[in-house]
Write a protein that holds these residues in place. Structure first.
Motif, PDB file in Angstrom:
ATOM      1  N   VAL A 370     -16.226 -31.463  28.825  1.00 50.33           N
ATOM      2  CA  VAL A 370     -15.150 -31.018  28.009  1.00 50.33           C
ATOM      3  C   VAL A 370     -14.305 -30.086  28.891  1.00 50.33           C
ATOM      4  CG1 VAL A 370     -14.715 -30.265  25.875  1.00 50.33           C
ATOM      5  CG2 VAL A 370     -16.607 -31.515  26.065  1.00 50.33           C
ATOM      6  N   ASP A 371     -13.181 -30.516  29.332  1.00 43.49           N
ATOM      7  CA  ASP A 371     -12.417 -29.521  30.415  1.00 43.49           C
ATOM      8  C   ASP A 371     -11.300 -29.917  30.501  1.00 43.49           C
ATOM      9  OD1 ASP A 371     -12.084 -27.500  31.682  1.00 43.49           O
ATOM     10  OD2 ASP A 371     -13.322 -28.330  33.666  1.00 43.49           O
ATOM     11  N   ARG A 372     -10.281 -29.350  30.986  1.00 45.91           N
ATOM     12  CA  ARG A 372      -9.056 -29.613  31.713  1.00 45.91           C
ATOM     13  C   ARG A 372      -9.299 -30.460  32.924  1.00 45.91           C
ATOM     14  NH1 ARG A 372      -6.463 -23.599  32.426  1.00 45.91           N
ATOM     15  NH2 ARG A 372      -8.633 -23.587  33.252  1.00 45.91           N
ATOM     16  N   ALA A 373      -8.267 -31.577  33.069  1.00 41.90           N
ATOM     17  CA  ALA A 373      -8.380 -32.373  34.261  1.00 41.90           C
ATOM     18  C   ALA A 373      -8.025 -31.655  35.503  1.00 41.90           C
ATOM     19  CB  ALA A 373      -7.924 -33.398  33.918  1.00 41.90           C
ATOM     20  N   PRO A 374      -8.003 -32.026  36.776  1.00 44.47           N
ATOM     21  CA  PRO A 374      -7.064 -31.392  37.867  1.00 44.47           C
ATOM     22  C   PRO A 374      -5.635 -31.650  37.465  1.00 44.47           C
ATOM     23  CG  PRO A 374      -9.315 -32.738  38.589  1.00 44.47           C
ATOM     24  CD  PRO A 374      -9.058 -32.887  37.045  1.00 44.47           C
ATOM     25  N   VAL A 375      -5.367 -32.628  36.813  1.00 42.24           N
ATOM     26  CA  VAL A 375      -3.899 -32.927  36.572  1.00 42.24           C
ATOM     27  C   VAL A 375      -3.363 -32.194  35.416  1.00 42.24           C
ATOM     28  CG1 VAL A 375      -2.375 -34.750  36.441  1.00 42.24           C
ATOM     29  CG2 VAL A 375      -4.406 -35.140  37.514  1.00 42.24           C
ATOM     30  N   ALA A 376      -2.420 -31.495  35.558  1.00 43.33           N
ATOM     31  CA  ALA A 376      -1.859 -30.493  34.715  1.00 43.33           C
ATOM     32  C   ALA A 376      -1.592 -31.535  33.364  1.00 43.33           C
ATOM     33  CB  ALA A 376      -0.581 -29.881  34.954  1.00 43.33           C
TER      34      ALA A 376
END
Length: 438
Positions: A370-376
């Motif tokens: 559950v996290d931000r992806a490397p793509v904004a």
């Protein structure tokens, strides 16, 4: 742990009364509708058409996606939200599981999260004003060796240190509870068990419908039969999705599509540390009440309960190969049957009525992402392995927090992608970096 759960609730707004636009379900309303010939019921949720832009797009109309949209609207005040589902809501894993809920975990990264999910389950029906048929009839894990008994003692102690209910049972107690078990099997002798009385089952379809109803009446658009075919980019960040029903723009896009997470990630140029596998389950013909709760077989991978209709619901291991199909093969069903017969020989004459499969996303350490992806502009909710359904409320709560604030919720802090790079894995079963073993 209980104090921590109350603090987490107090950090957000307490759930208000059901939105005024939502028909209130009650015995009095049922009587009123009966007297009117049931002609005045209103649709539970709006089947919306896509708009040109939103504040947030959530891809995936299962339990996680709908819970995320609901908490975005109710807790964080973000109501210009679209939930996009390629089929109908609940057509994926949310409607293809054994509907078990529990929080009997061992490791610090998992135990607080799933216990918070359990507290959300316990108040979900009142909050959503919807009967999710939550039945806290207990989850009993059986042990069959001295080593397994020691492991259950360790897990039970960890649970109680976190304020989670746990009870170690001896053979005599289990005999009184479940006299139909084969206690004299020389190969798989029953040594004892670990019981969580607050565990149990939930009607999985009702969870989807309840969250959809509540989210819709907060203004969330639920868009069915709308498959994502790509992402839209601007200045290196994702600003929307391309779909079979046109382009839909939003500065934040959350992905909660279970076993198809790697497919959508590939559209964004990402390769996730997960594999997709088929997880099957089956149900037998109806019989008189036999199992009072959920029982798991420790000498193999089997979990079973009895449905309200009387059928025994059985589940086990994933199939032995990668697949995106929602159906599996007979050897997996056969293995489940063998485990059931080893535990309860009295089941031998029961007929299996049907089987089904869901596509689960198995992570490298058996714990979710559950996290931000490397793509904004892109946010990930995936890698749930066998634990996706029981995590539904907490997953939606934490994913909504991540999307709204662009930072991880404290309960999901351990589920960030960086753990694979830094070596902070959460291997609950201690099986190593092989997804199919978790």
């Amino acid at each position: 742990m209980r104090r921590q759960m109350r603090r987490l609730w107090s950090n957000e707004n307490e759930p208000p009364r059901t939105n005024a636009r939502c028909m209130h379900y009650s015995i009095f309303n049922l009587i009123r509708q009966t007297l009117s010939g049931h002609r005045k019921w209103t649709p539970a949720w709006r089947d919306a058409a896509p708009k040109a832009d939103y504040d947030v797009i959530v891809v995936g109309g299962g339990g996680h996606g709908l819970a995320t949209a609901y908490y975005l609207a109710r807790v964080h005040g973000i109501r210009r939200v679209a939930v996009i589902e390629k089929g109908w809501i609940g057509s994926g894993n949310a409607g293809r599981n054994t509907a078990i809920i529990r929080s009997n975990y061992l490791l610090p990264g998992n135990l607080p999260f799933y216990e918070f999910s359990m507290t959300l389950w316990e108040r979900l029906e009142r909050e959503l004003n919807y009967n999710a048929m939550i039945s806290q009839r207990g989850v009993l894990n059986l042990c069959h060796s001295d080593g397994q008994s020691d492991a259950f003692v360790r897990r039970g102690n960890a649970m109680r240190m976190h304020g989670v209910d746990a009870e170690l049972l001896d053979i005599s107690t289990i005999r009184r509870m479940l006299p139909m078990l084969d206690f004299d099997n020389a190969r798989f002798p029953i040594k004892g068990g670990l019981l969580q009385k607050r565990g149990g089952t939930v009607r999985h379809d009702a969870v989807v419908w309840g969250y959809a109803r509540a989210a819709s009446h907060y203004g969330v658009d639920i868009i069915q039969n709308c498959e994502v075919t790509g992402f839209m980019y601007q200045a290196g960040r994702i600003v929307g999705v391309e779909s079979t029903r046109g382009e839909i723009r939003a500065p934040r896009v959350g992905v909660a599509v279970a076993g198809h997470s790697s497919v959508l990630a590939r559209m964004a140029g990402l390769r996730l540390p997960i594999e997709s596998h088929v997880l099957q389950a089956c149900v037998t013909e109806s019989i008189k009440p036999l199992l009072p709760g959920v029982v798991t077989f420790g000498a193999g991978h089997l979990y079973m309960s009895q449905s309200d209709k009387g059928g025994l619901v059985l589940g086990g291991d994933i199939d032995g190969y990668n697949s995106y199909a929602q159906r599996g093969n007979l050897p997996a069903v056969e293995e489940v049957g063998e485990c059931a017969m080893a535990l309860m020989p009295c089941l031998g004459r029961l007929r299996v009525l049907r089987t089904w499969g869901g596509t689960v996303d198995m992570s490298m350490d058996g714990s979710p992402i559950v996290d931000r992806a490397p793509v904004a502009g892109l946010y990930l909710n995936c890698g749930w392995c066998y634990g996706g359904f029981k995590a539904t409320p907490a997953a939606g709560w934490c994913f909504a927090h991540l999307i709204a604030h662009d930072k991880s919720h404290e309960l999901a802090h351990a589920y960030r992608l960086a753990r694979f790079e830094r070596g902070f894995l959460i291997d609950e079963k201690g099986m190593g970096a092989q997804p199919n073993l978790h």
